[in-house]
Design a protein around this motif. Structure first.
Motif: not given
Lengths: 513, 513
Positions: A182, A175, A171-172, A168-169, A162, B242, A190, A192-194, B161, B247, A165, A177-178
């Protein structure tokens, strides 16, 4: 607004209407209104489906009798205890040697908290329930091909997968990248939640730290006084977790039918069978092996012989029949069902499944490994190990579910005698718990394809769309019921809901409602 | 290789050495070897720390006596039951009216399965434990600012989520947006794992389906016979989750100290206090309010008066002292501790925390909402609701933990009389369970800053690095013990480990080891 103006109970009803409160196909005890005027019903099989039908039909005024193949009621709702003798197809006979209080449930072993019908009957019939531990973070996940075959703690794999992953998300997203996936508005939240969900540090990284050890466990636990303040543990890399395929069972215990809270009857699953049996015992003819079922437009007659080898044919007749005999067995009984029903019966095959109960001299999984209940998963043919959710911390011998496999993994168990199944369970289980050989006392192994009264574990449809609806139809005066006639196959809830649905339709037929 | 060549027990030891088996600072009953030659120890406080010290010291040959402020032992290991009367600082007096068998644990209420010392003493002293349900997927998460204030089921938020973050990451990897972060070798496996972990379809999407309903719950549950095959439920968008900040508590129950399996004593937490008290009762002087502690190089003398208002000063002296009085109280007692210890005492402040127990006429959370144990989280000042992990499915009245908050959320409860705290708990709880007002029977509210014998919930260090080590040092002949002198603050395990560590050092001092 509703809450403010009209009081709590109106508000509650309104919320229930919005789908907020729990919903289920089972909403409480069945009500069969209208006089059946002496109509008689023959129930075939005294499993939960048959006993539910019999109990409710008698209550509604029907004349009911049950024919049961075995010497006792319950069917797959079955518990093996010390002193029990079980003879399977092929003649293998096992004498169970478990210590007083220990048991194996070869069939159903858990009651999900959304199985409202089972829970309600337990309550009405006084069956005491206790929590079943499904997920134990301290149990193991094991793959012979990964980590040199060494089992890993569930909590470590769970937290590390958990966390990594999430990293990864996060950072993506951070940065950018998404950006196509998003919105800007969601991105910050997102991340903050991750950070919270994945236990990430301020660089959005999942690293060895007190924070991550607070989920995956410490290398050295925090102590008292001058003891260690806690030494963080190393994390397992995502690459290793991926290669080891130990992510496979991370959410197995979180499916709707396994989610906490989940229960088991105190003393063994057949406490439910015994409670039902107490209600309908006077209706049951035991040791009755049905050899022929003949229906007509006005009734049904079943022919039976003594299951212990008698040849004298007896018959039982009634205006209607609720047949709960598994299709695996029913297909071998002479009958005059119509073409649609016969096709339906032929369409269902029965799943292969095995369970092995192993009694050990002491609860080493608790005493050495600090595992109290729950399940360890493995890629060996035993599939899983389950630790008893009873008698925690006791000193006496304990029974592990030492194998519960199905499909291909179970075939090699079906083919061999019980003692060899037990030996296999010991061989594979030893890879997770090296204490096995020293501590083993005795065991019992049930291969469901060899269980004489079901010839398999539960019904699976080859062509459900083509045949299920036909199997639900009344064939002359017979209605089928059981887990196989439900959308909760293999579950006791399916058997009971199926029976309730069948008798509702039977009753409508009788009363013309 | 070790396993193959040298047998299971050698293999097990080797694995334990590799950190594979459970490790803990507590490895079994303490062994204090060597003759204390009549050395006497005065223990201040008959909480778990004090009683652990007294029990083990006497066993090792010491002469022990305990002074306890209250009329009974246990300290924060405390249970309120019907008939109990509790008077807090400020004079507010509460008479508990719970029905027979119901209770509130104002202090500790759970025993993590890695708290080996507590578990071991429970076993040795015969305290029966039962599972505590920490996570219940059918419980609620609630934010007054989200979803129009309507509570959401934990299982829905949790599955949705996880599914939607898995979808984002899987798509990003699949679209090769993360090539700098993920190797080619890992990418395919990562996507495969996310599909399983997030319950994604073949397009790597988390969508309304039978598959996702199998985790988040169905709109219409699958039934039996001609009933529904199950109607999938709508998913809640990631954006809504979110924004709603739901979350926030998804992994609260998964920290190392809350992970399943987790336990509670049958009948209330103070069954532990009672079990310890049974062992050391003859050593305890009750109602002894310590007013002065004077240490020297050769011993310690405590002066005390009757806690019920006496003025007559009595003294108790011994060669050593184990002082478990919370620093919040100790700072107000005349003493001659050295500068370092005094600084340490001043450094610790005590956390604010409140708990409210609410008894309802029936278990509507079970009967209406199908919630059996576990915790609902809310952003209102009650912070959480916990459903009892006892007497599941019973008809009688049940006690909810109707508020358990700390820090800022708890301040407004501290400031008002108990009946107003209860009223607040009802007001906020009604937003989650509209049945509250109709079903409420009675309640009790404990604000820890008003608990006379602790003046707060647990010790927090302002400058742990600067003062903790000094607090562990022997000050003349006194050693401190209690949860505040541990790296597991607020936990009973911390109190016991702290006491064991203190007496080990005391014993070394005495025997010169």
């Amino acid at each position: 607004m509703i809450g403010i103006t009209a009081g709590a109970s109106v508000m509650y009803s309104a919320m229930a209407g919005m789908g907020y409160a729990g919903t289920s196909d089972y909403t409480g005890p069945i009500k069969l209104e209208g006089d059946p005027k002496g109509t008689s019903v023959l129930v075939l099989g005294a499993g939960l489906a048959g006993m539910t039908a019999a109990y409710e039909l008698r209550k509604a005024g029907y004349k009911v009798q049950i024919l049961e193949y075995r010497e006792k009621a319950g069917g797959r709702c079955w518990t093996l205890r010390g002193g029990d003798v079980y003879t399977e197809l092929g003649g293998f006979k096992q004498e169970v040697k478990f210590a007083e209080g220990n048991y194996l449930n070869p069939g159903p072993w858990r009651i999900p908290s959304d199985h409202y019908a089972v829970l309600d009957y337990c309550k009405r019939f006084g069956v005491k329930l206790q929590p079943f531990i499904q997920i134990n973070y301290n149990a193991f996940v094991h793959n012979t091909e990964a980590f040199e075959g060494k089992p890993q703690r569930f909590k470590e794999i769970q937290a590390d997968y958990r966390g990594q992953i999430a990293e990864l998300l996060a950072k993506a997203v951070d940065q950018k990248k998404l950006d196509e996936l998003v919105t800007d508005e969601d991105a910050a939240l997102l991340v903050e939640s991750l950070k919270k969900y994945g236990v990430l540090d301020d660089k959005l990284e999942y690293v060895k730290s007190a924070a991550t050890s607070g989920y995956r466990g410490w290398k050295v636990d925090p102590g008292g006084g001058t003891q260690s303040a806690g030494e963080p543990s190393d994390i397992i890399s995502l690459a290793d977790i991926l290669k080891g395929r130990l992510w496979k069972d991370l959410i197995t215990g979180e499916s709707i039918d396994h989610q906490a809270a989940i229960f088991q009857p105190v003393g063994g699953m057949d406490m439910i069978a015994q409670a039902f049996e107490k209600e309908v015992k006077d209706l049951i003819t035991y040791n009755a092996k049905v050899t022929k079922i003949e229906g007509s437009d006005s009734g049904v007659t079943a022919t039976w012989v003594d299951a212990n080898g008698g040849t004298e044919e007896k018959t039982a007749s009634a205006d209607y029949c609720i047949c709960t005999i598994p299709f695996s067995v029913l297909g071998q009984i002479e009958n005059n069902f119509g073409a649609e029903m016969s096709a339906a019966i032929d369409d269902v095959y029965y799943a292969s499944s095995i369970k092995v109960g192993l009694e050990f001299k002491r609860r080493f999984w608790e005493q050495d490994d600090h595992i109290y209940g729950g399940i360890s998963y493995t890629n060996t043919p035993i599939t899983l190990l389950s630790y008893p959710s009873t008698d925690f911390f006791s000193d006496g011998p304990g029974v592990l579910l030492g194998a519960y496999s199905w499909g291909a993994a179970s075939y090699q168990f079906n083919a061999v005698p019980a003692e060899e199944r037990i030996e296999k369970a010991l061989e594979f289980g030893s890879q997770i718990h090296p204490q096995y050989r020293d501590e083993f006392s005795n065991g019992v192994a049930v291969a469901w394809h060899r269980v004489p009264w079901t010839l398999g574990c539960y019904g699976e449809w080859r062509d459900m769309e083509g045949n299920y609806a036909n199997a639900c139809k009344m064939d002359q005066r017979t209605l089928m019921a059981g887990e196989h006639i439900s959308h909760l196959p293999a579950w006791q809830e399916g058997a009971i809901l199926s029976a309730l649905n069948a008798i509702e339709r039977l009753h409508a037929h009788v009363t013309g409602a």
